[in-house]
Design a protein around this motif. Structure first.
Motif, PDB file in Angstrom:
ATOM      1  N   ASP A 187      48.544  61.723  45.987  1.00  0.00           N
ATOM      2  CA  ASP A 187      47.400  62.277  46.716  1.00  0.00           C
ATOM      3  C   ASP A 187      46.212  61.318  46.759  1.00  0.00           C
ATOM      4  OD1 ASP A 187      48.628  64.901  47.078  1.00  0.00           O
ATOM      5  OD2 ASP A 187      48.324  65.165  44.921  1.00  0.00           O
ATOM      6  N   TRP A 188      46.364  60.138  46.212  1.00  0.00           N
ATOM      7  CA  TRP A 188      45.249  59.193  46.110  1.00  0.00           C
ATOM      8  C   TRP A 188      45.017  58.461  47.430  1.00  0.00           C
ATOM      9  CZ3 TRP A 188      44.728  53.802  46.383  1.00  0.00           C
ATOM     10  CH2 TRP A 188      43.536  53.269  45.852  1.00  0.00           C
ATOM     11  N   THR A 189      43.777  58.176  47.738  1.00  0.00           N
ATOM     12  CA  THR A 189      43.436  57.391  48.937  1.00  0.00           C
ATOM     13  C   THR A 189      42.607  56.182  48.522  1.00  0.00           C
ATOM     14  OG1 THR A 189      41.444  58.728  49.313  1.00  0.00           O
ATOM     15  CG2 THR A 189      43.457  59.374  50.482  1.00  0.00           C
ATOM     16  N   TYR A 190      42.783  55.095  49.220  1.00  0.00           N
ATOM     17  CA  TYR A 190      42.053  53.855  48.948  1.00  0.00           C
ATOM     18  C   TYR A 190      40.569  54.075  49.233  1.00  0.00           C
ATOM     19  CZ  TYR A 190      41.408  48.715  48.993  1.00  0.00           C
ATOM     20  OH  TYR A 190      41.026  47.414  48.734  1.00  0.00           O
ATOM     21  N   TYR A 191      39.715  53.519  48.414  1.00  0.00           N
ATOM     22  CA  TYR A 191      38.277  53.788  48.488  1.00  0.00           C
ATOM     23  C   TYR A 191      37.525  52.872  49.459  1.00  0.00           C
ATOM     24  CZ  TYR A 191      38.569  49.992  45.086  1.00  0.00           C
ATOM     25  OH  TYR A 191      38.878  48.821  44.456  1.00  0.00           O
ATOM     26  N   VAL A 192      38.215  51.907  50.056  1.00  0.00           N
ATOM     27  CA  VAL A 192      37.574  51.032  51.047  1.00  0.00           C
ATOM     28  C   VAL A 192      37.859  51.610  52.433  1.00  0.00           C
ATOM     29  CG1 VAL A 192      37.377  48.691  51.952  1.00  0.00           C
ATOM     30  CG2 VAL A 192      37.931  49.053  49.535  1.00  0.00           C
TER      31      VAL A 192
END
Length: 474
Positions: free
Chosen positions: A114-119
């Motif tokens: 469920d994680w998404t890249y923060y950039v």
């Protein structure tokens, strides 16, 4: 029979003792005897992660008794930022490998489902962060307010005070936020931001001088990002997620990505993917990069740092009567490490080994140049005391911890007498112009601290914020 007055008087002179006895009767210790591993992930991010104060020698940050600060020369790294484009490319390549596994992740990577890249997109690489409790813009503002509280007595509330920033977008924005924090409502009228070009043709009249004869570049280029524990981490993640296929280099990029995540978010689940031992290894890899590429391990860096060190020595000897009291400067991390090398601060007795971690290493970059890191030189005016003479002294502060200057600690608060400091520094500094082969046409000395503008036209951005890259992003 005792009176109320006599009872109150008795309590007033015995209260502290009574409280101490009460603590002893409750089996409570006044001081803990536990000093554990002093571990913090922020100390093993190298220069990638959020600002943290330097671990100190226990010397008070406040001016020593009988002393006041009469001049401050600070140089600050820009605030927390997103990764660079080159690092971002490696991170994205590794993330693509994870996504291509087309599996439901388990074990330490279960959160990745469920994680998404923060950039947000490639435009944000290199940009200062504006979100989360560790945001770079917030760092600059908070630092300004803290220094207003500490050094506000050096500003009369009316004078226009110059500040200096190297000509790069995030550096300029940090300077602006710091100025807003320090000057408050008066920033628009009483601060004068001076932007100093990062062009190599500036020679010595620069906050970002370069060496044209960098003979140590080959050593830096030969460094590897792989440590034995990176392979251990890769094997663990592959065992938990069959078919994943990550290697040591992927682990390095994932750890780099984690070390930047807190710059934009309040929490990073990636931190717990790796063990403390693996983070210690990562931090040492970052130490090696700074030491050999921008620090005392590159024998030209002391010459580069001598530009700032020599000019600041002139300011200290002129004193606030001939110049100013406040000198706030803003740059990149690799513009601060050469200054420390020039002054002989934190330089190991031997070059850092490439095959092991030397515990007790003084060159720990988490303590030296975290995002928002800063090096402050204080000029102290001290009265006569039983152990020191009246006069001017110099105290060095790195990330809000007092760092005794080499072996010169005879002054109040372990400071160094200005005259002795001057003698030592003059003996340390190499010749920048000669050693770095500065072209004849380029400036041979730093003079912008004496020749500066007092206009406010650069205090604010005049246009919308576009893509974040650019050396002349005013």
């Amino acid at each position: 029979m005792p009176t109320l007055t006599s009872i109150l008087y008795a309590l007033s002179i015995t209260g502290a003792t009574a409280l101490n006895y009460g603590s002893l009767n409750n089996n409570e210790k006044q001081f803990s005897q536990e000093f554990r591993d002093n571990y913090s992930i922020l100390k093993h991010y190298g220069g990638n992660g959020p600002y943290s104060e330097r671990r100190s020698h226990g010397i008070s940050r406040d001016p020593p008794p009988a002393c006041t600060v009469d001049q401050v020369i600070m140089i600050k790294r820009h605030g927390e930022r997103y990764p660079s484009p080159s690092l971002g490319a490696g991170i994205e390549k590794t993330l693509s490998k994870l996504h291509a596994a087309n599996t439901t992740f388990a074990g330490d990577l279960a959160f990745f489902n469920d994680w998404t890249y923060y950039v947000p997109n490639a435009c944000w690489y290199n940009a200062e962060t504006a979100s989360g409790p560790y945001a770079g813009l917030l760092d600059g503002y908070n630092h300004g307010t803290e220094y207003r509280d500490r050094y506000g007595h050096l500003w009369d509330g009316e004078s226009v005070v110059p500040m200096w920033a190297s000509g790069y977008g995030r550096v300029i924005e940090t300077a602006r936020k710091f100025g807003e924090g320090f000057f408050g409502y008066n920033y628009s009228s009483n601060a004068a931001l001076n932007v100093i070009s990062e062009d190599e043709g500036m020679g010595a009249n620069s906050l970002t001088p370069v060496c044209y004869d960098d003979r140590d570049a080959g050593i830096c280029a030969a460094l590897t990002n792989v440590m034995p524990l990176f392979k251990v981490a890769a094997e663990r993640l592959n065992a938990q997620n069959p078919g994943l296929g990550v290697n040591e280099t992927d682990v390095y990029y994932l750890m780099s990505m984690a070390s930047f995540e807190l710059n934009a978010r309040a929490f990073s689940e990636w931190i717990d993917v790796f063990t403390q031992d693996e983070w210690v290894s990562f931090g040492y890899v970052e130490d090696l990069n700074y030491y050999y590429c921008a620090g005392p391990g590159d024998k030209t860096m002391a010459a580069v740092g001598s530009v700032y060190a020599n000019a600041s020595l002139t300011l200290l000897n002129e004193g606030p009567e001939k110049t100013n009291s406040l000198f706030f400067n803003f740059v990149h991390d690799t513009n601060i490490t050469p200054i420390l090398a020039a002054l002989g601060l934190l330089t190991p007795e031997e070059d850092l080994p490439l095959d092991r971690i030397p515990f007790g290493n003084p060159y720990s970059t988490g303590d030296i140049v975290p995002q928002g890191g800063h090096f402050t030189i204080e000029r102290l005016s001290c009265a006569q005391t039983a152990i020191s003479n009246a006069g001017s002294y110099v105290r060095l502060v790195l990330n809000e911890a007092v760092v005794p200057f080499n072996k010169c600690t005879s002054g109040p608060g372990y400071s160094c007498p200005l005259e002795q400091y001057s003698t030592i520094v003059k003996g340390l500094l190499p010749d920048y112009v000669g050693q770095c082969k500065v072209p004849h046409k380029d400036p041979k000395s730093l003079d912008f601290w004496w020749v500066f503008n007092t206009t406010t036209e650069l205090n604010y951005r005049t246009g919308p914020v576009g893509c974040q890259e650019g050396a002349v992003d005013f």
